[in-house]
Design a protein around this motif. Structure first.
Motif, PDB file in Angstrom:
ATOM      1  N   THR A 139       0.837  -1.200   0.000  1.00  0.00           N
ATOM      2  CA  THR A 139       0.000   0.000   0.000  1.00  0.00           C
ATOM      3  C   THR A 139       0.871   1.249   0.000  1.00  0.00           C
ATOM      4  OG1 THR A 139      -0.087   0.184   2.408  1.00  0.00           O
ATOM      5  CG2 THR A 139      -1.747  -1.231   1.342  1.00  0.00           C
ATOM      6  N   TYR A 140       0.234   2.361  -0.284  1.00  0.00           N
ATOM      7  CA  TYR A 140       0.930   3.649  -0.250  1.00  0.00           C
ATOM      8  C   TYR A 140       1.473   3.914   1.157  1.00  0.00           C
ATOM      9  CZ  TYR A 140       1.500   8.756  -0.424  1.00  0.00           C
ATOM     10  OH  TYR A 140       1.988  10.034  -0.343  1.00  0.00           O
ATOM     11  N   GLU A 141       0.667   3.607   2.173  1.00  0.00           N
ATOM     12  CA  GLU A 141       1.096   3.830   3.558  1.00  0.00           C
ATOM     13  C   GLU A 141       2.299   2.954   3.918  1.00  0.00           C
ATOM     14  OE1 GLU A 141      -2.814   5.393   2.941  1.00  0.00           O
ATOM     15  OE2 GLU A 141      -2.028   3.380   2.577  1.00  0.00           O
ATOM     16  N   GLU A 142       2.322   1.719   3.432  1.00  0.00           N
ATOM     17  CA  GLU A 142       3.470   0.845   3.695  1.00  0.00           C
ATOM     18  C   GLU A 142       4.726   1.381   3.019  1.00  0.00           C
ATOM     19  OE1 GLU A 142       1.141  -3.455   4.158  1.00  0.00           O
ATOM     20  OE2 GLU A 142       1.796  -2.745   2.175  1.00  0.00           O
ATOM     21  N   MET A 143       4.576   1.939   1.826  1.00  0.00           N
ATOM     22  CA  MET A 143       5.728   2.533   1.144  1.00  0.00           C
ATOM     23  C   MET A 143       6.270   3.719   1.938  1.00  0.00           C
ATOM     24  SD  MET A 143       6.809   5.258  -0.874  1.00  0.00           S
ATOM     25  CE  MET A 143       5.297   5.980  -1.509  1.00  0.00           C
ATOM     26  N   LEU A 144       5.380   4.579   2.441  1.00  0.00           N
ATOM     27  CA  LEU A 144       5.832   5.727   3.229  1.00  0.00           C
ATOM     28  C   LEU A 144       6.584   5.278   4.475  1.00  0.00           C
ATOM     29  CD1 LEU A 144       2.798   8.215   3.114  1.00  0.00           C
ATOM     30  CD2 LEU A 144       4.808   8.128   1.634  1.00  0.00           C
ATOM     31  N   ALA A 145       6.075   4.243   5.124  1.00  0.00           N
ATOM     32  CA  ALA A 145       6.710   3.758   6.352  1.00  0.00           C
ATOM     33  C   ALA A 145       8.106   3.218   6.091  1.00  0.00           C
ATOM     34  CB  ALA A 145       5.834   2.686   6.989  1.00  0.00           C
ATOM     35  N   ALA A 146       8.346   2.732   4.878  1.00  0.00           N
ATOM     36  CA  ALA A 146       9.642   2.140   4.545  1.00  0.00           C
ATOM     37  C   ALA A 146      10.676   3.183   4.128  1.00  0.00           C
ATOM     38  CB  ALA A 146       9.472   1.116   3.425  1.00  0.00           C
ATOM     39  N   GLN A 147      10.241   4.444   3.967  1.00  0.00           N
ATOM     40  CA  GLN A 147      11.130   5.485   3.469  1.00  0.00           C
ATOM     41  C   GLN A 147      11.555   6.427   4.588  1.00  0.00           C
ATOM     42  OE1 GLN A 147      12.330   5.841   0.405  1.00  0.00           O
ATOM     43  NE2 GLN A 147      11.089   4.353  -0.736  1.00  0.00           N
ATOM     44  N   ASP A 148      12.753   6.993   4.440  1.00  0.00           N
ATOM     45  CA  ASP A 148      13.226   8.006   5.378  1.00  0.00           C
ATOM     46  C   ASP A 148      12.563   9.352   5.080  1.00  0.00           C
ATOM     47  OD1 ASP A 148      14.974   6.214   6.567  1.00  0.00           O
ATOM     48  OD2 ASP A 148      16.562   6.654   5.119  1.00  0.00           O
ATOM     49  N   GLU A 149      12.486  10.197   6.102  1.00  0.00           N
ATOM     50  CA  GLU A 149      12.006  11.554   5.887  1.00  0.00           C
ATOM     51  C   GLU A 149      13.053  12.344   5.101  1.00  0.00           C
ATOM     52  OE1 GLU A 149       9.165  13.130   6.661  1.00  0.00           O
ATOM     53  OE2 GLU A 149       8.291  11.252   7.392  1.00  0.00           O
ATOM     54  N   LEU A 150      12.579  13.267   4.278  1.00  0.00           N
ATOM     55  CA  LEU A 150      13.498  14.104   3.514  1.00  0.00           C
ATOM     56  C   LEU A 150      14.175  15.112   4.435  1.00  0.00           C
ATOM     57  CD1 LEU A 150      14.437  14.973   0.582  1.00  0.00           C
ATOM     58  CD2 LEU A 150      12.734  16.785   0.790  1.00  0.00           C
ATOM     59  N   ILE A 151      15.477  15.216   4.303  1.00  0.00           N
ATOM     60  CA  ILE A 151      16.227  16.230   5.033  1.00  0.00           C
ATOM     61  C   ILE A 151      16.256  17.484   4.174  1.00  0.00           C
ATOM     62  CG2 ILE A 151      18.455  16.848   6.021  1.00  0.00           C
ATOM     63  CD1 ILE A 151      18.989  13.858   6.375  1.00  0.00           C
ATOM     64  N   ALA A 152      15.761  18.596   4.709  1.00  0.00           N
ATOM     65  CA  ALA A 152      15.695  19.838   3.946  1.00  0.00           C
ATOM     66  C   ALA A 152      17.091  20.271   3.508  1.00  0.00           C
ATOM     67  CB  ALA A 152      15.039  20.930   4.775  1.00  0.00           C
ATOM     68  N   SER A 153      17.145  20.864   2.321  1.00  0.00           N
ATOM     69  CA  SER A 153      18.417  21.316   1.762  1.00  0.00           C
ATOM     70  C   SER A 153      18.248  22.734   1.246  1.00  0.00           C
ATOM     71  CB  SER A 153      18.842  20.399   0.612  1.00  0.00           C
ATOM     72  OG  SER A 153      19.865  20.992  -0.171  1.00  0.00           O
ATOM     73  N   ALA A 154      19.344  23.482   1.256  1.00  0.00           N
ATOM     74  CA  ALA A 154      19.302  24.846   0.720  1.00  0.00           C
ATOM     75  C   ALA A 154      19.001  24.839  -0.770  1.00  0.00           C
ATOM     76  CB  ALA A 154      20.627  25.547   0.986  1.00  0.00           C
ATOM     77  N   GLY A 155      19.224  23.707  -1.404  1.00  0.00           N
ATOM     78  CA  GLY A 155      18.968  23.615  -2.840  1.00  0.00           C
ATOM     79  C   GLY A 155      17.542  23.274  -3.189  1.00  0.00           C
ATOM     80  N   ASP A 156      16.688  23.015  -2.196  1.00  0.00           N
ATOM     81  CA  ASP A 156      15.292  22.699  -2.482  1.00  0.00           C
ATOM     82  C   ASP A 156      14.598  23.904  -3.111  1.00  0.00           C
ATOM     83  OD1 ASP A 156      15.742  20.245  -1.376  1.00  0.00           O
ATOM     84  OD2 ASP A 156      14.762  20.676   0.539  1.00  0.00           O
ATOM     85  N   ARG A 157      13.614  23.605  -3.953  1.00  0.00           N
ATOM     86  CA  ARG A 157      12.889  24.686  -4.629  1.00  0.00           C
ATOM     87  C   ARG A 157      12.031  25.453  -3.631  1.00  0.00           C
ATOM     88  NH1 ARG A 157       7.914  25.014  -5.762  1.00  0.00           N
ATOM     89  NH2 ARG A 157       7.616  22.799  -5.330  1.00  0.00           N
ATOM     90  N   VAL A 158      12.042  26.780  -3.759  1.00  0.00           N
ATOM     91  CA  VAL A 158      11.163  27.642  -2.965  1.00  0.00           C
ATOM     92  C   VAL A 158      10.506  28.632  -3.922  1.00  0.00           C
ATOM     93  CG1 VAL A 158      10.958  29.319  -1.115  1.00  0.00           C
ATOM     94  CG2 VAL A 158      12.592  27.437  -0.897  1.00  0.00           C
ATOM     95  N   THR A 159       9.200  28.530  -4.061  1.00  0.00           N
ATOM     96  CA  THR A 159       8.434  29.439  -4.907  1.00  0.00           C
ATOM     97  C   THR A 159       7.649  30.377  -4.006  1.00  0.00           C
ATOM     98  OG1 THR A 159       8.227  27.741  -6.627  1.00  0.00           O
ATOM     99  CG2 THR A 159       6.686  29.590  -6.719  1.00  0.00           C
ATOM    100  N   VAL A 160       7.888  31.671  -4.153  1.00  0.00           N
ATOM    101  CA  VAL A 160       7.267  32.659  -3.272  1.00  0.00           C
ATOM    102  C   VAL A 160       5.875  33.020  -3.789  1.00  0.00           C
ATOM    103  CG1 VAL A 160       7.461  34.971  -2.286  1.00  0.00           C
ATOM    104  CG2 VAL A 160       9.517  33.580  -2.636  1.00  0.00           C
ATOM    105  N   LEU A 161       4.906  33.033  -2.875  1.00  0.00           N
ATOM    106  CA  LEU A 161       3.555  33.506  -3.175  1.00  0.00           C
ATOM    107  C   LEU A 161       3.439  34.937  -2.654  1.00  0.00           C
ATOM    108  CD1 LEU A 161       1.418  30.379  -2.196  1.00  0.00           C
ATOM    109  CD2 LEU A 161       2.182  31.066  -4.478  1.00  0.00           C
ATOM    110  N   HIS A 162       3.017  35.849  -3.532  1.00  0.00           N
ATOM    111  CA  HIS A 162       2.971  37.263  -3.190  1.00  0.00           C
ATOM    112  C   HIS A 162       1.543  37.704  -2.869  1.00  0.00           C
ATOM    113  CE1 HIS A 162       7.150  38.051  -4.533  1.00  0.00           C
ATOM    114  NE2 HIS A 162       6.904  37.052  -5.375  1.00  0.00           N
TER     115      HIS A 162
END
Length: 723
Positions: A139-162
């Motif tokens: 299941t989707y939930e089983e896949m999530l449980a098997a994965q690590d959380e993403l570690i935030a990076s300065a290179g991640d996309r940031v789109t500003v809402l004005h």
């Protein structure tokens, strides 16, 4: 404002219409809203944070729910992205090992053992007959449980809402921008224009509506509210009839005309009559669309309305009962006779038609005197040609090298591409250069040269959006031919599709090419691993939606080109499924995370084309070892079923080569023309912006721009095209 209208503003402008509500202490809810946005790669501008913080908590929560729904869809996070291999990209097996594992499981299953044994005895194996192949085993939930959380990076996309203005102002401005666009809109933008026109038909209107398809949608809304129609050709009426029947206003696809009410029939016939009465020569335009006019006449019953005889003449011409010699037939007669002088004399009355015939006129010119006449005629009529056509012809001649027999790519309105050898005779370089100089002078004359220009350097290699059809709908999508830097270590492609009725199997693949465009290797369901990359596994049906991924470590890939593609193996086409989209993510070398992490998505584009093989873009390694993407937005015909990367590698490499080696006019070209004036140009490095008003051109809007600044970003890049 209704949710769908607010969503239109956010998608097109990256602004949230000024939030409404009672004053209060909304700072805590606003911080929570901003944190939630961060998980999908967005954030609130400082001005918007301040505005929301002064509202009640209920008002902030109301805005947050609607906005999060919209931005999640923009980035592709509104659906569940499962992967066939639960811990992808780790532990992806070799292809043969995986297939044998599926066979072993099938032989251990009482329900499938006999059929599998029978096939194996005959020396064949149908992967789809194996219970564990092509269908999620978790299941989707089983896949999530098997994965690590993403570690935030300065290179991640940031789109500003004005922070936007009053909702009504935002909707009106968006309507004026789309309706008055100087370039044709894509299908999704036309749909949005139709929605806005229904609301804004009686309000402010653009000074002109140069694109005929846009005019048809506006006329449909005006007809519904009893406003005057904007008609100056008989084809305008035909397009309006197509819009009223839910058909194709581009007239590229046939429309089944619906039964029309008497008031609508009277409106169309009166419009036709007025156009022809004002200029009987407009009857000649009927020839280009004789069959649709004949079918429309069967719905309008012009014989019942004798007070509009000129409208009846339109259908008489369509049926061949009345003669109206077309302009094009007169031009073709002169060109067939190689009468360049006569053709130029006639074509000067139709500047756009002359520009489209320039290449042929230069080729059939008998001597230097006639070529000089062609260049002079082009310069003379250029002020009467739309800016989009001037730029298109300029780009054409820029790529018209003296050497011929090179690959030439053709792309139709729906993105379908095919390649042929260029057997046209060459045009003398000196004549071509004089023509290019004349076109440059005309473009420079039309440009609005700002006093102060603030420029994002990343926008310089973005191709001019000469047609909205050259850009797919989505987030972070650039026009066909644009080039952009790739700044991550791990490149991950993804495709998502959800079938409508029949079993549908899309296959995400990547073709890796040498510098001479020959095949190095590929990644697909038949090759789950290759140097530097892994495939997430084959999913063969999508009643509830399905995703596939390809992961590539760019420092390990030895090839020069990476060509992601989506092949339709079975089932519904890209325009038949309930939903389908492609995109790519970029991550740092140490970032783990789930297969789909929205904050790492750099691009997500809808798949909507008539071919069976989609080529969104190509990645190319430069001499410095760095990677750059060139945007394709192409669809190849393919075959009716079982399209595979192994079978289409030749046609794909030809299309990629033809477009990679073609040079598009870019924003940098226009900036270069502007810089020859008095413009003060400053490059924006991501830091503070100037205090006073500027014209800003970039990929995204910076914070803190003066309110009187003119801002051009990807969302309204069409505005750089001069009129």
């Amino acid at each position: 404002m209704a949710q769908n209208l607010e969503s239109l503003v956010i998608r097109h402008t990256h602004r949230i219409p000024s939030p409404q509500g009672s004053a209060g202490e909304g700072a805590t809810a606003t911080r929570q809203f901003d944190a939630a946005l961060t998980t999908v790669g967005f954030k609130l501008s400082a001005e918007l944070l301040e505005r929301l913080s002064g509202l009640s908590e209920a008002a902030v929560v109301h805005t947050a729910r609607r906005t999060l729904r919209t931005v999640s869809e923009m980035v592709g996070d509104h659906v569940r992205h499962n992967a066939y291999f639960i811990d992808f990209p780790a532990n992806v097996p070799d292809t043969e090992e995986f297939w044998m594992r599926c066979v072993t499981k099938a032989l251990g299953d009482d329900a499938s053992r006999e059929s599998v044994l029978t096939r194996l005895k005959h020396g064949t194996l149908d992967l789809l007959s194996l219970p564990s192949y092509g269908r999620y085993q978790h299941t989707y939930e089983e896949m999530l449980a098997a994965q690590d959380e993403l570690i935030a990076s300065a290179g991640d996309r940031v789109t500003v809402l004005h922070l936007g203005r009053d909702p009504e102002e935002e909707l009106t401005d968006l309507y004026l921008s789309l309706a008055g666009s100087r370039t044709p809109l894509g299908e999704d933008h036309r749909h949005d224009l139709k929605t806005l026109a229904e609301r804004c038909a009686l309000g402010p209107q653009p000074e002109s509506i140069p694109v005929r398809e846009n005019r048809a949608l506006v006329n449909e809304a005006r007809l519904a509210v009893g406003a005057d129609l904007l008609l100056d050709t008989v084809t305008d009426v035909l397009r309006l009839a197509c819009a009223l029947s839910g058909g194709d206003v581009t007239l590229h696809e046939p429309t089944r005309f619906r039964a029309l009410s008497r008031p609508v029939r009277r409106g169309l016939l009166a419009g036709l009559d007025a156009v022809v009465a004002a200029n009987p020569a407009k009857l000649a335009d009927v020839h280009a669309h004789r069959e649709p006019f004949k079918r429309l006449g069967e719905r309008l019953h012009p014989h019942e309305y004798p007070r509009w005889p000129h409208a009846a003449d339109v259908f008489a011409v369509a049926r061949g009962e009345k003669t109206a010699r077309s302009f094009d037939s007169r031009v073709e007669e002169l060109l067939d006779a190689y009468d360049v002088t006569g053709a130029l004399k006639l074509l000067k009355s139709a500047p756009g038609r002359l520009f489209r015939a320039l290449d042929l006129l230069m080729r059939i010119a008998a001597d230097q005197e006639e070529r000089d006449a062609v260049v002079a005629a082009a310069a003379e009529v250029a002020p009467g040609v739309s800016g989009r056509v001037v730029l298109s012809v300029r780009e054409h001649f820029h790529n018209r090298e003296e050497e011929t027999d090179a690959p030439r790519i053709f792309v139709n309105r729906r993105g379908r591409a095919w390649v042929a050898r260029d057997h046209r005779p060459p045009i003398p370089a000196a004549d071509r250069d004089r023509l290019i100089a004349a076109l440059d002078a005309e473009v420079r004359r039309r440009l609005q040269v700002p006093d102060r220009l603030l420029l994002d350097p990343d926008v310089l290699d973005v191709a001019l959006p000469l047609s909205g059809r050259a850009t797919a709908a989505g987030l972070g999508v650039l026009p066909r031919g644009s080039v952009s830097e790739v700044d991550g270590e791990l490149l991950r492609f993804f495709v998502y599709w959800k079938q409508s009725e029949e079993r549908t199997d899309y296959d995400l693949s990547a073709l890796l090419l040498h510098d001479d465009y020959t095949t190095d290797s590929w990644l697909s369901y038949t090759a789950l691993t290759a140097v530097g990359g892994v495939h997430s596994g084959d999913v063969t049906e999508a009643p509830d939606g399905a995703s596939e991924f390809i992961d590539l470590s760019l420092d390990r890939v030895r090839s020069t080109f990476i060509v992601p593609q989506v092949n339709i193996y079975a089932g519904e086409g890209f325009e038949e499924v309930e939903e389908s989209f492609f995109g790519f993510m970029l991550r740092g070398g140490e970032q783990k995370g789930r297969p789909f992490e929205p904050r790492t998505v750099r691009m997500k584009s809808d798949l909507r084309g008539t071919g069976r093989v989609a080529l969104p873009l190509v990645f190319r390694r430069g001499d410095d070892g760095g990677w750059r993407a060139k945007w394709l937005h192409l669809y190849l015909k393919g075959i009716s079923a079982a399209n595979r990367v192994e079978e289409n590698q030749v046609s794909v490499s030809k299309a990629v080569r033809a477009l990679v080696e073609r040079e598009q006019l870019t924003v940098g070209y226009l900036i270069d023309l502007m810089s020859r004036g008095t413009t003060v140009t400053e490059l924006w490095d991501g830091g503070p912006v100037p205090d006073g008003p500027v014209t800003y051109i970039g990929l995204e809007r910076p914070e803190g721009l003066h309110p009187d600044s003119r801002v051009i970003t990807l969302e309204n890049l069409r505005d750089v095209i001069p009129g």
